[in-house]
Design an enzyme around this catalytic site. Structure first.
Site, PDB file in Angstrom:
ATOM      1  N   GLY A 108       0.857  -1.182   0.000  1.00  0.00           N
ATOM      2  CA  GLY A 108       0.000   0.000   0.000  1.00  0.00           C
ATOM      3  C   GLY A 108       0.888   1.224   0.000  1.00  0.00           C
ATOM      4  N   SER A 141       5.902  -5.432  -1.042  1.00  0.00           N
ATOM      5  CA  SER A 141       5.883  -4.049  -1.519  1.00  0.00           C
ATOM      6  C   SER A 141       6.217  -3.083  -0.381  1.00  0.00           C
ATOM      7  CB  SER A 141       4.524  -3.744  -2.155  1.00  0.00           C
ATOM      8  OG  SER A 141       4.530  -2.515  -2.813  1.00  0.00           O
ATOM      9  N   ALA A 142       5.241  -2.321   0.124  1.00  0.00           N
ATOM     10  CA  ALA A 142       5.516  -1.397   1.231  1.00  0.00           C
ATOM     11  C   ALA A 142       6.034  -2.145   2.452  1.00  0.00           C
ATOM     12  CB  ALA A 142       4.256  -0.613   1.595  1.00  0.00           C
ATOM     13  N   HIS A 178       8.677  -3.318  -7.172  1.00  0.00           N
ATOM     14  CA  HIS A 178       8.022  -3.018  -8.458  1.00  0.00           C
ATOM     15  C   HIS A 178       8.996  -2.375  -9.435  1.00  0.00           C
ATOM     16  CE1 HIS A 178       4.006  -3.546  -6.521  1.00  0.00           C
ATOM     17  NE2 HIS A 178       4.546  -2.872  -5.517  1.00  0.00           N
ATOM     18  N   GLU A 214       8.658  -7.000 -10.333  1.00  0.00           N
ATOM     19  CA  GLU A 214       7.469  -7.737  -9.931  1.00  0.00           C
ATOM     20  C   GLU A 214       7.668  -9.211 -10.267  1.00  0.00           C
ATOM     21  OE1 GLU A 214       3.924  -5.960 -11.459  1.00  0.00           O
ATOM     22  OE2 GLU A 214       4.092  -4.238 -10.103  1.00  0.00           O
TER      23      GLU A 214
END
Length: 258
Positions: A108, A141-142, A178, A214
């Site tokens: 997020g 991700s985050a 990413h 990714e």
């Protein structure tokens, strides 16, 4: 208290004197094009967690709708054979961390995530649980960004302002999740991801940046780091040309003192 980036860099999360080693699974992205939530890495997750872990503590702070996020994560982990508790449902988040068997921090907005970790006094608690007690940590991700020394190389907009960009410091380098390679046919005139990382390295004493495409995953077990997944990674060292790396390659050298 806010964790200064400099102090995190001096303490690169080495295994403790008790012999407990950090165990991290740092995922670039939760969803790969054409697949469902965590589908591309669920085999890595199962192998990483094994059969000893029964329940996961999920941290959904990077998204605003935490209930919906927790529902998505719970469905996935239950399908893999694990129970899931979401930290936002706990009246005492710090105690939830202390009792956790494993931690998963989802993706997020990285700034929102880090600020909420600071607001709830969880930076030291999570770090202690992972580094000193050796429980498994999964980030996506985050959640991968905050596992590193700082969030300086996130792709996200600073929609809120955490007290520091210093993060959990479970590893002494940065990650760019990413990671996107330049498109030679694009007419977009903004900076490429590579150019932005180069700008970061124009500052003094900036650590390595691992660009995780990714579909790529970094497994950290004690002082050993291995690239997993299908897409590879690009490594950026200050003052040096970027290098390309394939799944299966050893990144243990990134875990040593800068």
């Amino acid at each position: 208290d806010a964790l200064p980036i400099s102090s995190a860099r001096k303490d690169p999360a080495a295994p403790s004197a008790m012999g407990v080693s950090r165990r991290l699974l740092l995922v670039s992205n939760s969803t790969l094009h054409g697949a469902g939530y965590l589908d591309h890495c669920h085999e890595h997750i199962q192998k990483f967690l094994g059969q000893q872990v029964k329940r996961i503590l999920f941290v959904p702070y990077a998204l605003q709708d935490r209930d919906s996020y927790a529902k998505t994560a719970r469905q996935k982990f239950e399908s893999l054979g694990y129970g899931l508790d979401s930290i936002h449902e706990s009246s005492n988040p710090a105690e939830a961390v202390r009792k956790s068997e494993a931690i998963f921090i989802g993706g997020g907005n990285t700034f929102r995530l880090l600020k909420t970790l600071y607001d709830n006094g969880l930076i030291t608690e999570i770090r202690k649980r992972v580094i000193e007690d050796g429980i498994p940590y999964i980030g996506s991700s985050a959640g991968t960004n905050v596992a590193t020394i700082s969030i300086n190389t996130t792709n996200d907009m600073p929609i809120v302002y955490p007290p520091s960009l210093g993060a959990l410091g479970l590893v002494p380098f940065n990650v760019n999740p990413h990671f996107l390679d330049p498109d030679p046919n694009s007419r977009h005139m903004g900076e490429t991801r590579e150019q932005r990382i180069t700008q970061y390295h124009e500052e003094l004493n900036t650590p390595p940046v691992l660009g995780l495409r990714e579909g790529s995953v970094l497994l950290v077990e004690g002082d050993k780091a291995t690239l997993l997944g299908v897409t590879g990674a690009r490594l950026f060292l200050r003052g040096k040309a970027p290098t390309e790396h394939l799944p299966g390659e050893d990144f243990s050298f990134l875990l040593k003192d800068p």
